[in-house]
Design an enzyme around this catalytic site. Structure first.
Site, PDB file in Angstrom:
ATOM      1  N   GLU A  70       0.867  -1.190   0.000  1.00  0.00           N
ATOM      2  CA  GLU A  70       0.000   0.000   0.000  1.00  0.00           C
ATOM      3  C   GLU A  70       0.892   1.224   0.000  1.00  0.00           C
ATOM      4  O   GLU A  70       1.873   1.281   0.754  1.00  0.00           O
ATOM      5  CB  GLU A  70      -0.844   0.113   1.290  1.00  0.00           C
ATOM      6  N   GLU A 105     -13.573   5.762  -0.428  1.00  0.00           N
ATOM      7  CA  GLU A 105     -14.442   4.799   0.259  1.00  0.00           C
ATOM      8  C   GLU A 105     -15.164   5.522   1.393  1.00  0.00           C
ATOM      9  O   GLU A 105     -14.580   5.784   2.442  1.00  0.00           O
ATOM     10  CB  GLU A 105     -13.600   3.633   0.780  1.00  0.00           C
ATOM     11  N   LYS A 113     -15.255   4.378   5.184  1.00  0.00           N
ATOM     12  CA  LYS A 113     -14.047   4.221   6.003  1.00  0.00           C
ATOM     13  C   LYS A 113     -14.028   5.269   7.095  1.00  0.00           C
ATOM     14  O   LYS A 113     -14.538   6.366   6.946  1.00  0.00           O
ATOM     15  CB  LYS A 113     -12.790   4.346   5.130  1.00  0.00           C
ATOM     16  N   GLU A 138      -9.395   8.633   6.029  1.00  0.00           N
ATOM     17  CA  GLU A 138      -9.325   7.392   5.251  1.00  0.00           C
ATOM     18  C   GLU A 138     -10.262   7.396   4.043  1.00  0.00           C
ATOM     19  O   GLU A 138     -10.181   6.515   3.193  1.00  0.00           O
ATOM     20  CB  GLU A 138      -9.689   6.198   6.146  1.00  0.00           C
TER      21      GLU A 138
END
Ligand code: NAG
Ligand code: NAG
Length: 336
Positions: free
Chosen positions: A260, A309, A312, A317
């Site tokens: 990541e 997203e 999250k 995030e």
């Protein structure tokens, strides 16, 4: 051996050498959103953008169905919540590999990531990781996939103690009991260590000592001189810190795959569209060159993450996506 066979071997070696100098950029496909496209549309989006490597955090059956027959190479995770299952018995790990890997014989699995960012001081999960790794590896070998699929785990850099300069990199003393057997496992099986690398968080934690330019690959010159090696960006420094730590813990030849990395476009300090675009564009261009300790060897790197997203937490995030949920590109990245 015929001269034709010799020639083919030489061409093969040459091809594998050239291969490693290519950019090897993947993208992790996170699914914590209530507005994301269907798995089939997402696979099409990977293909239309020439994204050839995908990290899946768990064996989402719809995504695996959609990947059937595609050329996308897949890293798939055994989620932390499934570690107890696969560590409990070989039967369970064989069952996991059968259901999620073997039945998808037309999906190109490359890695199984057993656990993500398990905290070594987590008394419940940490003791399971090594057992889960060995159980999953046994199953992979049993099903004849030992050469195709590498089994590893993904760590974050909180396991690192000393980190400056990069040659001084070392794991914290208190994590050695956790990480040393894992490193021995990786050595024995010629598998890479998966490392989540976020210059963004290093920068926002310490903007006094770390410049934005160093964190986003835009320093005009060397920022950290470490013996003979010069560091112009923080990403290289972090990866080489982990290489130094591996050297000191019995894994001098273990390779690192960056499982990541990314930069958020909104929602927190230094999280701007421009900073994110700069980091990501430079990251994609940089991966093929390797780090000062491993020059000329492409660093396989999975960008985090495909989409913003919205489910999250915390806020920060939510904005790591390379694409909006409506599939529009945020940064116009060219992946290969
Ligand atoms: C082994 O796993 C299978 C599922 O694959 C299950 O049906 C069976 O009960 C398990 N056996 C034992 C001894 O756990
Ligand atoms: C997609 O979503 C983004 C962010 O909400 C928006 O700026 C953009 O206009 C949308 N594109 C299309 C084609 O709807």
């Amino acid at each position: 051996m015929s001269s034709m066979a010799t020639l083919l071997i030489i061409l093969g070696l040459l091809a594998s050498f050239l291969d490693t100098t290519e950019s090897q950029i993947g993208v992790s496909y996170g699914m914590f959103g209530n507005n994301l496209p269907s798995e089939t549309d997402v696979i099409s989006l990977y293909n239309s953008n020439d994204i050839r490597l995908m990290r899946l955090y768990f064996p989402n059956q719809a995504a695996l169905q959609a990947l059937r027959g595609s050329n996308i190479e897949v890293m798939v995770g055994v989620q932390n919540s499934e570690l107890s299952y696969v560590a409990a018995s070989r039967n369970n790990s064989f069952d996991w590999v059968w259901r999620n890997i073997v039945t998808y014989s037309d999906v190109k699995f490359r890695y199984i990531s057993v656990g993500n960012e398990v905290n070594p001081s987590d008394g419940t999960l940490a003791p399971l990781v090594y057992i889960a790794l060995t159980n999953i590896r046994e199953a992979v070998v049993f099903y004849g996939l030992g050469n195709q699929i590498k089994v590893s785990t993904a760590i974050d850099t909180t396991l690192i103690g000393a980190n400056y300069p990069p040659s001084q990199g070392a794991f914290k003393a208190e994590v050695r009991a956790y990480i040393d057997p894992i490193i021995a496992f990786l050595v024995a099986n010629n598998a890479p260590l998966l490392v989540n690398v976020f210059p963004y968080f290093s920068y926002v934690d310490n903007p006094v000592d770390i410049s934005l330019a160093y964190a986003t690959f835009t320093s005009p010159g060397i920022v950290v001189q470490d013996g003979a090696l010069g560091y112009q960006n923080l990403f290289d420094a972090i990866v080489d810190v982990v290489y130094s730590a591996l050297e000191k813990a019995g894994g001098p030849w273990v390779e690192i795959v960056v499982s990541e990395t990314g930069w958020p476009s909104a929602g927190a300090s230094a999280a701007t569209f421009n900073n994110a675009r700069t980091y990501l564009r430079n990251m994609v261009a940089h991966a093929r060159w390797g780090t000062p300790k491993r020059p000329g060897r492409a660093i396989q790197t999975y960008l985090f993450s495909m989409f913003d997203e919205n489910n999250k937490e915390p806020q920060i995030e939510k904005n790591f996506g390379l694409f909006y949920p409506n599939q529009t590109t945020k940064y116009n990245l060219y992946f290969n």
